[in-house]
Design an enzyme around this catalytic site. Structure first.
Site, PDB file in Angstrom:
ATOM      1  N   ASP A  23       0.840  -1.194   0.000  1.00 44.67           N
ATOM      2  CA  ASP A  23       0.000   0.000   0.000  1.00 44.67           C
ATOM      3  C   ASP A  23       0.876   1.246   0.000  1.00 44.67           C
ATOM      4  O   ASP A  23       1.671   1.444   0.907  1.00 44.67           O
ATOM      5  CB  ASP A  23      -0.901  -0.040   1.247  1.00 44.67           C
ATOM      6  CG  ASP A  23      -1.706   1.238   1.423  1.00 44.67           C
ATOM      7  OD1 ASP A  23      -1.917   1.951   0.419  1.00 44.67           O
ATOM      8  OD2 ASP A  23      -2.121   1.522   2.567  1.00 44.67           O
ATOM      9  N   ASN A  25      -0.235   4.548  -0.169  1.00 42.81           N
ATOM     10  CA  ASN A  25      -0.795   5.821   0.318  1.00 42.81           C
ATOM     11  C   ASN A  25      -1.505   5.723   1.668  1.00 42.81           C
ATOM     12  O   ASN A  25      -2.249   6.619   2.051  1.00 42.81           O
ATOM     13  CB  ASN A  25      -1.747   6.415  -0.736  1.00 42.81           C
ATOM     14  CG  ASN A  25      -2.947   5.511  -0.989  1.00 42.81           C
ATOM     15  OD1 ASN A  25      -2.997   4.390  -0.472  1.00 42.81           O
ATOM     16  ND2 ASN A  25      -3.899   5.984  -1.752  1.00 42.81           N
ATOM     17  N   ASP A  27      -3.987   3.972   2.865  1.00 41.48           N
ATOM     18  CA  ASP A  27      -5.427   3.741   3.064  1.00 41.48           C
ATOM     19  C   ASP A  27      -5.721   2.278   3.430  1.00 41.48           C
ATOM     20  O   ASP A  27      -6.883   1.888   3.542  1.00 41.48           O
ATOM     21  CB  ASP A  27      -6.245   4.171   1.837  1.00 41.48           C
ATOM     22  CG  ASP A  27      -5.959   3.311   0.612  1.00 41.48           C
ATOM     23  OD1 ASP A  27      -5.059   2.448   0.682  1.00 41.48           O
ATOM     24  OD2 ASP A  27      -6.636   3.492  -0.415  1.00 41.48           O
ATOM     25  N   ASP A  31      -1.994  -1.124  -3.843  1.00 37.96           N
ATOM     26  CA  ASP A  31      -2.317  -0.369  -5.054  1.00 37.96           C
ATOM     27  C   ASP A  31      -1.213  -0.490  -6.099  1.00 37.96           C
ATOM     28  O   ASP A  31      -0.161  -1.093  -5.834  1.00 37.96           O
ATOM     29  CB  ASP A  31      -2.590   1.097  -4.700  1.00 37.96           C
ATOM     30  CG  ASP A  31      -1.554   1.643  -3.726  1.00 37.96           C
ATOM     31  OD1 ASP A  31      -0.348   1.509  -4.033  1.00 37.96           O
ATOM     32  OD2 ASP A  31      -1.927   2.156  -2.649  1.00 37.96           O
ATOM     33  N   ASP A 100      -5.273 -10.328 -15.541  1.00 36.91           N
ATOM     34  CA  ASP A 100      -6.322 -11.307 -15.300  1.00 36.91           C
ATOM     35  C   ASP A 100      -7.543 -10.846 -16.076  1.00 36.91           C
ATOM     36  O   ASP A 100      -7.857  -9.655 -16.086  1.00 36.91           O
ATOM     37  CB  ASP A 100      -6.640 -11.336 -13.797  1.00 36.91           C
ATOM     38  CG  ASP A 100      -7.164 -12.674 -13.331  1.00 36.91           C
ATOM     39  OD1 ASP A 100      -8.008 -13.263 -14.032  1.00 36.91           O
ATOM     40  OD2 ASP A 100      -6.748 -13.113 -12.246  1.00 36.91           O
ATOM     41  N   HIS A 328      -4.556 -17.031  -5.001  1.00 35.60           N
ATOM     42  CA  HIS A 328      -5.442 -16.239  -4.146  1.00 35.60           C
ATOM     43  C   HIS A 328      -6.695 -16.999  -3.709  1.00 35.60           C
ATOM     44  O   HIS A 328      -7.484 -16.470  -2.931  1.00 35.60           O
ATOM     45  CB  HIS A 328      -5.845 -14.977  -4.905  1.00 35.60           C
ATOM     46  CG  HIS A 328      -6.614 -15.313  -6.151  1.00 35.60           C
ATOM     47  ND1 HIS A 328      -6.028 -15.948  -7.234  1.00 35.60           N
ATOM     48  CD2 HIS A 328      -7.914 -15.162  -6.470  1.00 35.60           C
ATOM     49  CE1 HIS A 328      -6.946 -16.162  -8.160  1.00 35.60           C
ATOM     50  NE2 HIS A 328      -8.103 -15.695  -7.718  1.00 35.60           N
TER      51      HIS A 328
HETATM   52  O1  TEU Z   1     -12.038 -19.157  -9.463  1.00 36.90           O
HETATM   53  C1  TEU Z   1     -12.699 -20.233 -10.055  1.00 36.90           C
HETATM   54  C2  TEU Z   1     -13.038 -21.325  -9.149  1.00 36.90           C
HETATM   55  O2  TEU Z   1     -13.093 -22.468  -9.533  1.00 36.90           O
HETATM   56  C3  TEU Z   1     -13.553 -20.946  -7.823  1.00 36.90           C
HETATM   57  O3  TEU Z   1     -14.875 -21.367  -7.792  1.00 36.90           O
HETATM   58  C4  TEU Z   1     -12.861 -21.610  -6.732  1.00 36.90           C
HETATM   59  O4  TEU Z   1     -13.173 -22.951  -6.755  1.00 36.90           O
HETATM   60  C5  TEU Z   1     -13.366 -20.953  -5.492  1.00 36.90           C
HETATM   61  O5  TEU Z   1     -12.563 -19.811  -5.357  1.00 36.90           O
HETATM   62  C6  TEU Z   1     -13.243 -21.775  -4.270  1.00 36.90           C
HETATM   63  O6  TEU Z   1     -13.899 -21.114  -3.221  1.00 36.90           O
HETATM   64  C7  TEU Z   1     -11.931 -17.981 -10.191  1.00 36.90           C
HETATM   65  C8  TEU Z   1     -11.125 -16.951  -9.424  1.00 36.90           C
HETATM   66  O7  TEU Z   1      -9.803 -17.420  -9.264  1.00 36.90           O
HETATM   67  C9  TEU Z   1     -11.794 -16.670  -8.117  1.00 36.90           C
HETATM   68  O8  TEU Z   1     -11.054 -15.798  -7.311  1.00 36.90           O
HETATM   69  C10 TEU Z   1     -13.149 -16.068  -8.446  1.00 36.90           C
HETATM   70  O9  TEU Z   1     -13.863 -15.899  -7.253  1.00 36.90           O
HETATM   71  C11 TEU Z   1     -13.952 -16.939  -9.397  1.00 36.90           C
HETATM   72  O10 TEU Z   1     -13.192 -17.412 -10.499  1.00 36.90           O
HETATM   73  C12 TEU Z   1     -15.090 -16.148  -9.986  1.00 36.90           C
HETATM   74  O11 TEU Z   1     -14.621 -15.171 -10.868  1.00 36.90           O
HETATM   75 CA    CA Z   2      -3.590   2.226  -1.173  1.00 41.71          CA
END
Ligand code: TEU
Ligand code: CA
Length: 556
Positions: A23, A25, A27, A31, A100, A328
């Site tokens: 981050d 700034n 907040d 970013d 993405d 993620h």
């Molecule tokens: O994730 C696809 C996916 O298969 C998800 O349903 C995954 O199984 C889920 O995150 C489990 O809880 C992609 C993205 O990587 C994810 O962050 C998004 O939430 C999802 O698509 C919808 O766009």
């Molecule tokens: Ca920020």
């Protein structure tokens, strides 16, 4: 070697979750400027490209995977000027930038959807999937990945729209050629800016069976009618031809529910659709069912089987995969397949050794290179992720699990584990922000952080750097043959990699105990073998026991 000379095959890609990276700034939200400020760190790590999770304008129902404008940047992250600067800065440092792209759905706040829901005669009506209800209610029994029905009733026009994810993420109707042209134009607009490629979100979901039949009961009801659907290959090759090919851009497809047998249809040498796919199977061993959030014990043999079948299958037709253990959406691997307590360093480096010695392109997710772990949640209100919050709510309503049980499952499986702020140093909030972070910092940050890892030559971070260098030096770690040894061994994962006249052998001990030497095959007993890298540093005689979570890479 011609067929293999694509830049992304020899590359190591680093995934940045912008909200939690840095981050600039105060907040409390990461970013674009924060990312720019850390370019030197990424350069010295040695990565070739970064993949940014979505940075487009979004109401953030699902942290940016609900896009309301594809051609502008989320206010919290900065401006298009910042994005242009990021691209220029990274290119100056020799790092490519992958964005993405969410093409299966938009936000319900996208102007297309606002228009689409306004009237059955809207020019954008067929940009989305609308159906009348049945006597039972929704058009069929398909479920949303985040819980409940995949259909939402809209009183304005008295029809239902499809949303495989949240109700604020309506699915786009790829059957409509106008929609496809609009998407291709938008992709080309980004490629003209100089973006090097895209990671395509749930891209194998875009073609739905147009009869919309009921699905089999189980996880993700309906998936057999939309995952790898009837027109998927037609849509993907059309998109490649109209967009990526012209710019020689890389396209990585996120492909849930894809098996190794199906993968070659997407990435084999006789298809022109995607450059690589992102498999899910290797990361599903410790859960029975994603939707019901059940966890299970698993055996190393299962992991070896899955990885080996993907390795063998893809090589048949020169198809390519992404190699990853974290992203993620995934809880932290060292807390799942490793030991984040007693053997934190050993197990994190052992797992990394596996990732970097397979055929495919390794992806590092931010924080993995310092061994970031799952975090601690103190109560059921502690979760931020939409999927986790829905699970907690539904589990409480169903009343079959008690509070402790719900907290235990949610804590282990929540996507929030991956999304805690990146730990840069041991100052307040781990050097991520000077303000109040949007998500709680993992309390282990005084111990696990970049500053400390940089100062310690034996750290996980330095081991990652060595792995990256090794991969650049030995083509046999990247291309061609993979051969599993000791197939049935429950503790050791051992294999050979071979390219032209170079052979490399890898030995991984998957347990926190010493492992008797007699398991090791004669293949390793060659006189002139050379230890290229090991996570204990030294190269004891092969007759010595392997140490807990030991990993060794040999040139044979
Ligand atoms: O994730 C696809 C996916 O298969 C998800 O349903 C995954 O199984 C889920 O995150 C489990 O809880 C992609 C993205 O990587 C994810 O962050 C998004 O939430 C999802 O698509 C919808 O766009
Ligand atoms: Ca920020």
């Amino acid at each position: 070697m011609d067929k293999d000379s694509q830049w992304w095959q020899q590359a190591v890609i680093y995934q940045i979750y912008p909200r939690s990276f840095n981050d600039s700034n105060g907040d409390g939200i990461g970013d674009l400027q924060g990312i720019i400020d850390r370019v030197d760190y990424l350069e010295q790590l040695g990565v070739d490209a970064v993949w940014l999770n979505p940075v487009y304008q979004s109401p953030n129902d699902d942290n940016g995977y609900d896009i309301s404008n594809y051609r502008s940047i989320m206010d919290e992250f900065g401006t298009m000027k910042d994005m242009d600067k990021l691209l220029e800065t990274f290119h100056d440092h020799g790092i490519k930038v992958i964005m993405d792209l969410v093409l299966n759905h938009t936000s319900d706040e996208h102007p297309w959807f606002i228009n689409s829901r306004s009237s059955k005669n809207s020019q954008y009506r067929n940009y989305y999937i609308w159906k009348p209800g049945t006597d039972e209610g929704p058009p069929n029994n398909w479920t949303s990945a985040f819980g409940g029905s995949a259909w939402e009733y809209d009183p304005q026009t008295e029809e239902y729209y499809l949303h495989l994810f949240s109700r604020k993420q309506p699915d786009l109707n790829w059957e409509n050629p106008d929609l496809r042209q609009d998407l291709y134009q938008m992709i080309n607009w980004w490629l003209e800016k100089g973006i090097d490629g895209f990671r395509l979100d749930v891209i194998n979901f875009i073609s739905k069976n147009q009869n919309f039949p009921d699905g089999q009961p189980g996880e993700a009801v309906g998936k057999e009618h939309y995952a790898n659907g009837p027109r998927i290959h037609e849509f993907l090759s059309e998109m490649a031809e109209k967009t990526f090919d012209k710019h020689r851009a890389m396209a990585v497809g996120e492909t849930p529910f894809l098996t190794s047998d199906q993968a070659l249809d997407f990435v084999g040498e006789d298809s022109n659709e995607l450059d690589m796919v992102i498999p899910f199977e290797p990361l599903e061993l410790d859960r029975i069912d994603r939707e019901n959030w059940q966890i299970r014990d698993w055996e190393l043999r299962e992991l070896k089987n899955i990885i080996s079948s993907w390795q063998r299958k893809l090589q048949e037709k020169n198809g390519w995969v992404s190699l990853y253990f974290n992203n993620h959406d995934q809880p932290r691997i060292v807390s799942r397949y490793g030991d984040d307590n007693q053997y934190h360093r050993q197990s994190a480096t052992m797992l990394a050794t596996l990732l970097f010695t397979l055929r495919g392109t390794p992806f590092i997710y931010q924080g993995e290179e310092i061994g970031m772990t799952n975090t601690e949640f103190s109560g059921l209100d502690d979760f931020d992720d939409i999927g986790t919050r829905n699970f907690v709510r539904e589990a409480r309503e169903a009343g079959q699990l008690n509070r402790e049980e719900i907290l235990r499952l949610a804590s282990y499986l929540s996507r929030d584990n991956a999304r805690t702020p990146k730990q840069w140093d041991d100052s307040r909030y781990a050097g991520f922000t000077t303000g109040q972070p949007w998500l709680k910092v993992n309390p282990d940050y005084p111990c696990i952080n970049v500053k400390k890892a940089l100062a310690d030559q034996d750290s996980i971070l330095h081991y990652y750097k060595k792995l990256i260098k090794l991969r650049k030096k030995y083509p046999s770690l990247v291309y061609d043959e993979y051969r599993l040894l000791l197939e049935d061994d429950p503790i050791l994962f051992t294999y050979l990699r071979r390219y032209q006249d170079q052979t490399i052998g890898v030995i991984l001990n998957f347990v926190g105990d010493k492992t008797p030497d007699e398991r090791l095959p004669g293949k390793f007993a060659v006189a002139d073998r050379e230890l290229l890298l090991g996570n204990y540093g030294d190269d004891p005689n092969l007759s010595e026991n392997l140490r807990p979570y030991e990993a060794r890479i040999y040139k044979l």
